[in-house]
Design a protein around this motif. Structure first.
Motif, PDB file in Angstrom:
ATOM      1  N   ASN A 121       0.839  -1.181   0.000  1.00 51.70           N
ATOM      2  CA  ASN A 121       0.000   0.000   0.000  1.00 51.70           C
ATOM      3  C   ASN A 121       0.888   1.250   0.000  1.00 51.70           C
ATOM      4  N   VAL A 122       0.632   2.164  -0.905  1.00 53.24           N
ATOM      5  CA  VAL A 122       1.439   3.382  -1.017  1.00 53.24           C
ATOM      6  C   VAL A 122       1.327   4.230   0.249  1.00 53.24           C
ATOM      7  N   MET A 178       6.392  10.623   5.691  1.00 53.26           N
ATOM      8  CA  MET A 178       5.753  11.652   4.868  1.00 53.26           C
ATOM      9  C   MET A 178       4.320  11.923   5.295  1.00 53.26           C
ATOM     10  N   LEU A 179       3.702  10.938   5.936  1.00 49.38           N
ATOM     11  CA  LEU A 179       2.350  11.055   6.472  1.00 49.38           C
ATOM     12  C   LEU A 179       2.327  10.393   7.842  1.00 49.38           C
ATOM     13  N   THR A 180       1.420  10.844   8.673  1.00 50.56           N
ATOM     14  CA  THR A 180       1.164  10.127   9.914  1.00 50.56           C
ATOM     15  C   THR A 180       0.064   9.107   9.615  1.00 50.56           C
ATOM     16  N   GLU A 181      -0.117   8.160  10.513  1.00 46.94           N
ATOM     17  CA  GLU A 181      -1.213   7.212  10.329  1.00 46.94           C
ATOM     18  C   GLU A 181      -2.544   7.941  10.291  1.00 46.94           C
ATOM     19  N   LEU A 182      -2.682   8.976  11.090  1.00 46.76           N
ATOM     20  CA  LEU A 182      -3.915   9.758  11.103  1.00 46.76           C
ATOM     21  C   LEU A 182      -4.147  10.418   9.747  1.00 46.76           C
ATOM     22  N   GLU A 183      -3.104  10.978   9.158  1.00 40.15           N
ATOM     23  CA  GLU A 183      -3.225  11.609   7.843  1.00 40.15           C
ATOM     24  C   GLU A 183      -3.551  10.593   6.759  1.00 40.15           C
ATOM     25  N   ALA A 184      -3.009   9.381   6.883  1.00 41.85           N
ATOM     26  CA  ALA A 184      -3.288   8.330   5.900  1.00 41.85           C
ATOM     27  C   ALA A 184      -4.747   7.892   5.987  1.00 41.85           C
ATOM     28  N   GLY A 185      -5.302   7.991   7.189  1.00 39.57           N
ATOM     29  CA  GLY A 185      -6.727   7.764   7.402  1.00 39.57           C
ATOM     30  C   GLY A 185      -7.247   6.417   6.969  1.00 39.57           C
ATOM     31  N   GLY A 211      -7.618   5.082   4.181  1.00 40.91           N
ATOM     32  CA  GLY A 211      -6.960   4.413   3.061  1.00 40.91           C
ATOM     33  C   GLY A 211      -5.921   3.398   3.507  1.00 40.91           C
ATOM     34  N   LEU A 212      -5.675   3.332   4.799  1.00 45.24           N
ATOM     35  CA  LEU A 212      -4.662   2.437   5.344  1.00 45.24           C
ATOM     36  C   LEU A 212      -5.345   1.239   5.986  1.00 45.24           C
ATOM     37  N   PRO A 213      -5.203   0.042   5.403  1.00 45.93           N
ATOM     38  CA  PRO A 213      -5.850  -1.142   5.968  1.00 45.93           C
ATOM     39  C   PRO A 213      -5.355  -1.436   7.389  1.00 45.93           C
ATOM     40  N   ALA A 214      -6.179  -2.114   8.159  1.00 45.05           N
ATOM     41  CA  ALA A 214      -5.823  -2.455   9.541  1.00 45.05           C
ATOM     42  C   ALA A 214      -4.531  -3.260   9.602  1.00 45.05           C
ATOM     43  N   THR A 215      -4.324  -4.161   8.640  1.00 45.00           N
ATOM     44  CA  THR A 215      -3.093  -4.953   8.653  1.00 45.00           C
ATOM     45  C   THR A 215      -1.875  -4.062   8.460  1.00 45.00           C
ATOM     46  N   SER A 216      -2.000  -3.039   7.634  1.00 44.80           N
ATOM     47  CA  SER A 216      -0.901  -2.096   7.432  1.00 44.80           C
ATOM     48  C   SER A 216      -0.661  -1.275   8.691  1.00 44.80           C
ATOM     49  N   ARG A 217      -1.737  -0.888   9.372  1.00 41.56           N
ATOM     50  CA  ARG A 217      -1.574  -0.122  10.618  1.00 41.56           C
ATOM     51  C   ARG A 217      -0.821  -0.942  11.659  1.00 41.56           C
ATOM     52  N   ARG A 218      -1.178  -2.232  11.778  1.00 36.05           N
ATOM     53  CA  ARG A 218      -0.467  -3.101  12.740  1.00 36.05           C
ATOM     54  C   ARG A 218       1.001  -3.243  12.355  1.00 36.05           C
ATOM     55  N   PHE A 219       1.267  -3.452  11.066  1.00 32.26           N
ATOM     56  CA  PHE A 219       2.640  -3.600  10.581  1.00 32.26           C
ATOM     57  C   PHE A 219       3.444  -2.340  10.873  1.00 32.26           C
ATOM     58  N   ASP A 262       5.375 -10.349   9.541  1.00 32.09           N
ATOM     59  CA  ASP A 262       4.426  -9.265   9.733  1.00 32.09           C
ATOM     60  C   ASP A 262       4.142  -8.584   8.400  1.00 32.09           C
ATOM     61  N   ALA A 263       5.179  -8.405   7.593  1.00 33.28           N
ATOM     62  CA  ALA A 263       5.004  -7.801   6.273  1.00 33.28           C
ATOM     63  C   ALA A 263       4.135  -8.685   5.401  1.00 33.28           C
ATOM     64  N   MET A 264       4.363  -9.985   5.481  1.00 30.18           N
ATOM     65  CA  MET A 264       3.563 -10.914   4.678  1.00 30.18           C
ATOM     66  C   MET A 264       2.123 -10.963   5.163  1.00 30.18           C
ATOM     67  N   ALA A 265       1.933 -10.915   6.475  1.00 33.74           N
ATOM     68  CA  ALA A 265       0.583 -10.934   7.026  1.00 33.74           C
ATOM     69  C   ALA A 265      -0.179  -9.671   6.635  1.00 33.74           C
ATOM     70  N   ALA A 266       0.539  -8.557   6.534  1.00 33.44           N
ATOM     71  CA  ALA A 266      -0.096  -7.302   6.137  1.00 33.44           C
ATOM     72  C   ALA A 266      -0.517  -7.339   4.672  1.00 33.44           C
ATOM     73  N   HIS A 267       0.086  -8.255   3.925  1.00 36.58           N
ATOM     74  CA  HIS A 267      -0.173  -8.344   2.485  1.00 36.58           C
ATOM     75  C   HIS A 267      -0.289  -9.806   2.084  1.00 36.58           C
ATOM     76  N   PRO A 268      -1.382 -10.467   2.492  1.00 42.98           N
ATOM     77  CA  PRO A 268      -1.520 -11.897   2.260  1.00 42.98           C
ATOM     78  C   PRO A 268      -1.532 -12.288   0.794  1.00 42.98           C
ATOM     79  N   ASP A 269      -1.804 -11.365  -0.095  1.00 47.42           N
ATOM     80  CA  ASP A 269      -1.801 -11.680  -1.518  1.00 47.42           C
ATOM     81  C   ASP A 269      -0.388 -11.863  -2.070  1.00 47.42           C
TER      82      ASP A 269
END
Length: 125
Positions: free
Chosen positions: A64-65, A74-81, A83-91, A104-111
């Motif tokens: 995820n960009v 470049m952004l805070t998690e709050l600014e990303a809002g 558009g940031l999946p929960a798995t990415s937030r945990r990662f 953790d990286a793989m779990a954030a992106h199971p595909d």
């Protein structure tokens, strides 16, 4: 953990999750930057100064960009809002705490593929 170190850990973890054993030259070629740039990133001394480079890294590895923008400071998690999946937030939280692994990286992106049987070979401590 400060922003350059978070970015270094992000780059290392994401690259290793996609291409175990990848070196600086492989990362550079995949992203379209110089090997020296990747060396500075991985040394935790340098952050990308252009959003396009961060986006290129994320896209090259299927991440995820917005996640990459947060990892690069470049952004805070709050600014990303939203558009940031929960798995990415945990990662990203694990990255900032210095506790993330390739898994953790793989779990954030199971595909990204199946990692069954890979855990012992690639586990970071």
């Amino acid at each position: 953990m400060d922003a350059p170190k978070i970015w270094a850990h992000y780059v290392r973890t994401v690259a290793e999750s996609e291409e175990p054993g990848s070196d600086q030259a492989a990362i550079a070629a995949r992203v379209g930057v110089s090997q020296g740039t990747v060396s500075r990133w991985l040394g935790g001394r340098y952050l990308p100064d252009k959003a396009a480079v961060v986006a290129a890294f994320a896209k090259a590895y299927g991440h995820n960009v917005l996640e990459a923008f947060v990892a690069a400071g470049m952004l805070t998690e709050l600014e990303a809002g939203r558009g940031l999946p929960a798995t990415s937030r945990r990662f990203l939280q694990q990255l900032s705490e210095g506790t993330s692994t390739v898994y953790d990286a793989m779990a954030a992106h199971p595909d990204q593929g199946d990692i069954a049987g890979e855990q012992d070979r690639h586990h970071e401590t």
